[in-house]
Motif scaffolding. Structure first.
Motif, PDB file in Angstrom:
ATOM      1  N   ALA A 115      23.043  92.731  88.072  1.00 20.90           N
ATOM      2  CA  ALA A 115      23.730  92.398  87.764  1.00 20.90           C
ATOM      3  C   ALA A 115      23.657  92.664  86.447  1.00 20.90           C
ATOM      4  CB  ALA A 115      22.840  91.006  87.400  1.00 20.90           C
ATOM      5  N   GLU A 130      28.704  83.885  78.779  1.00 20.19           N
ATOM      6  CA  GLU A 130      28.425  84.362  80.619  1.00 20.19           C
ATOM      7  C   GLU A 130      26.700  83.965  80.785  1.00 20.19           C
ATOM      8  OE1 GLU A 130      29.879  86.410  84.499  1.00 20.19           O
ATOM      9  OE2 GLU A 130      30.695  86.929  82.120  1.00 20.19           O
ATOM     10  N   THR A 139      23.532  85.253  83.578  1.00 15.10           N
ATOM     11  CA  THR A 139      23.425  85.270  85.703  1.00 15.10           C
ATOM     12  C   THR A 139      22.641  84.633  85.832  1.00 15.10           C
ATOM     13  OG1 THR A 139      25.116  87.587  85.594  1.00 15.10           O
ATOM     14  CG2 THR A 139      23.289  87.715  87.053  1.00 15.10           C
ATOM     15  N   HIS A 179      27.093  88.679  77.293  1.00 19.83           N
ATOM     16  CA  HIS A 179      25.832  88.486  78.636  1.00 19.83           C
ATOM     17  C   HIS A 179      25.155  88.447  78.190  1.00 19.83           C
ATOM     18  CE1 HIS A 179      25.207  89.713  83.143  1.00 19.83           C
ATOM     19  NE2 HIS A 179      25.762  88.760  83.278  1.00 19.83           N
ATOM     20  N   ILE A 187      21.257  87.757  80.896  1.00 17.33           N
ATOM     21  CA  ILE A 187      20.267  86.877  82.226  1.00 17.33           C
ATOM     22  C   ILE A 187      19.215  86.124  82.408  1.00 17.33           C
ATOM     23  CG2 ILE A 187      19.851  88.877  84.230  1.00 17.33           C
ATOM     24  CD1 ILE A 187      21.367  90.787  83.597  1.00 17.33           C
TER      25      ILE A 187
END
Length: 383
Positions: A136, A116, A118, A92, A94
Motif C-alpha cells: 500500500a 485518498e 487506504t 495518500h 494509510i
C-alpha cells in the motif's frame, strides 16, 4: 450483591494516590502556568516536572510532549493536521480497518477533502500484514497511522517493523497508544515513531487529559486555536492538577509493574477461558490468546445469545462488561472491528462481549462473572 467492574478498556477508576496528588495541587497550587508571578511559576514547575516524568515513560525529550484533552484530540490532531500541512507532498494516507473512531472519522473527513485513504485489512486474530502495508505504501503517502494495540480484541500491531519500514520514507508514522500505554514498554526512538497519542483515564488517571508525542521536526499549526500554551502547539490553559495526577499514575507504572500486570492479566484470561470450558459454555475467543497481545482485553463470542441480552443479564448480576468500544456502545451499529475480522454476516458480530481487566480486578471478580454468565447461558439456552 457485589458490583464487579470488568470494563477497564473503557475507563479505569482513579488511583487513590492520583486523587491525593490532584487534591493537593487543587488546594495549594491554583496558579496559571503561563503567569510570570510566583503563583504562575509554582504551577509551571509542577507542569515541567510532570512533563519530564511522562516524557521519560516513552524515551522522548520533554519538549516533544504536548498535553491534550485525551486520545481523541491527539488522534484528530495527528491525522488532520498532518494531512493539511503536508498535502503538497501527497494526499495518500494509510491506516487500518480496526482503528478507533477518532482515527476512522478523521480519515473519512479527509476523504471528503480529496485525500485518498487506504484501510489495511486484518486477519481473524485482528492482525495486519506487513506485506499489505508494503504493497500500500506509495511515494505520495504522507502519513501512516496504525494503533499499537486494539481496544476491542487486544491485538498488538507490529509497531517496530512499521517504524523500520517508514524511517527512510517521507510518510510520518503515528500510533494510537491509548490502550497499550501503561501495559507495554514503549520507546519512540527505538521504534521510529513520529507521533503517539495517549489518554490518562486508561491508566487510573483523570479523564479529559492525555498527551500527543510529536517528534522534533514534525511541524504543523496548533489544532486548537487561541493562546500560546504548550509552546504554541496547543492553545488552552493547562490543567495543572490533572497533569500532576497523570504524572503520578505514570510514575507508578515502572517496567516491572507493566510486566507484572501483563502476566497477571494473561493468567486472568486463561482462567476465564478454562472455567467457561469446564462449565460447558459454548463460546470462542475473538482474536488470539497470544502472550504478545494486550492481556487486559478478552473478547468472547457466546454462541446463540445476543450481545444486548448478555450485557443486560450480566449487569443484573452485578457484572459490568461491554459489547465493544465504549465510544460506540450507545450506537446500534455493530462492531467495525469484529466485522473487519470475521465479515458482516458472522453471528459473532451480534453475540460477543468484551471484558477487560484492570489494576483492581481480582480472581473473585472473575468467579462472579463466570457464575453469572454460566447461569445466564444455561437459562436462556435451557441446558
Amino acid at each position: 450483591m457485589k458490583q464487579v467492574y470488568l470494563d477497564n478498556a473503557a475507563t479505569t477508576p482513579m488511583a487513590a494516590s492520583v486523587i491525593q496528588t490532584m487534591t493537593d495541587q487543587m488546594t495549594n497550587n491554583f496558579g496559571n502556568a503561563s503567569s510570570t508571578h510566583a503563583f504562575g511559576r509554582a504551577a509551571r514547575e509542577v507542569l515541567d516536572d510532570s512533563r519530564h516524568i511522562i516524557a521519560q515513560s516513552i524515551n522522548a525529550p520533554d519538549d516533544d510532549i504536548i498535553f491534550t484533552s485525551g486520545g481523541t484530540e491527539g488522534d484528530n490532531t495527528a491525522v488532520m493536521q498532518t494531512a493539511l500541512a503536508r498535502q503538497s507532498l501527497g494526499k495518500h494516507i494509510i491506516t487500518t480497518a480496526v482503528e478507533h473512531q477518532a482515527i476512522l472519522k478523521s480519515a473519512a473527513f479527509l476523504e471528503k477533502q480529496g485525500f485518498e485513504v487506504t484501510y489495511l485489512p486484518v486477519d481473524q486474530n485482528g492482525d495486519i500484514s506487513m506485506a499489505d502495508l508494503k504493497a500500500a505504501l506509495r511515494p505520495d503517502t504522507i502519513l501512516v497511522s496504525i494503533m499499537m494495540g486494539n481496544n476491542e480484541v487486544g491485538s498488538h500491531m507490529p509497531i517496530h517493523e512499521i517504524g523500520e519500514l517508514l524511517k527512510d520514507h517521507q510518510a510520518w508514522f503515528h500510533t494510537d497508544a491509548v490502550q497499550a500505554y501503561g501495559l507495554l514498554d514503549i520507546d519512540v526512538q527505538r521504534d521510529h515513531i513520529d507521533m503517539l497519542s495517549t489518554s490518562a483515564h486508561k491508566i487510573n488517571g483523570p479523564k479529559f487529559l492525555g498527551f500527543l508525542y510529536k517528534r522534533n521536526g514534525i511541524n504543523f499549526p496548533s489544532f486548537v486555536k487561541g493562546g500560546e500554551q504548550e509552546d504554541k502547539r496547543r492553545a488552552g490553559t493547562e490543567n495543572v492538577p490533572a497533569i500532576a495526577g497523570f504524572a503520578k499514575a505514570v510514575s507508578e507504572l515502572t517496567s516491572a509493574e507493566k510486566a507484572h500486570r501483563q502476566a497477571k492479566y494473561h493468567e486472568f484470561k486463561q482462567y476465564v477461558v478454562d472455567q467457561l470450558h469446564q462449565n460447558g459454555v459454548d463460546f470462542e475467543v475473538n482474536g488470539s490468546l497470544s502472550e504478545n497481545n494486550l492481556q487486559h482485553v478478552l473478547n468472547l463470542w457466546i454462541k446463540g445469545i445476543s450481545t444486548y441480552t448478555l450485557q443486560t443479564n450480566l449487569d443484573l448480576g452485578g457484572v459490568a462488561v461491554s459489547g465493544g468500544s465504549a465510544c460506540t456502545a450507545g450506537s446500534l451499529e455493530p462492531s467495525h472491528v469484529l466485522i473487519a475480522m470475521f465479515g458482516e454476516d458472522s453471528p459473532r458480530i451480534s453475540e460477543s462481549i468484551r471484558l477487560s481487566f484492570g489494576r483492581y480486578t481480582t480472581k473473585e471478580d472473575l468467579d462472579q462473572f463466570i457464575t453469572v454468565l454460566t447461569k445466564t447461558v444455561n437459562r436462556l439456552l435451557k441446558k
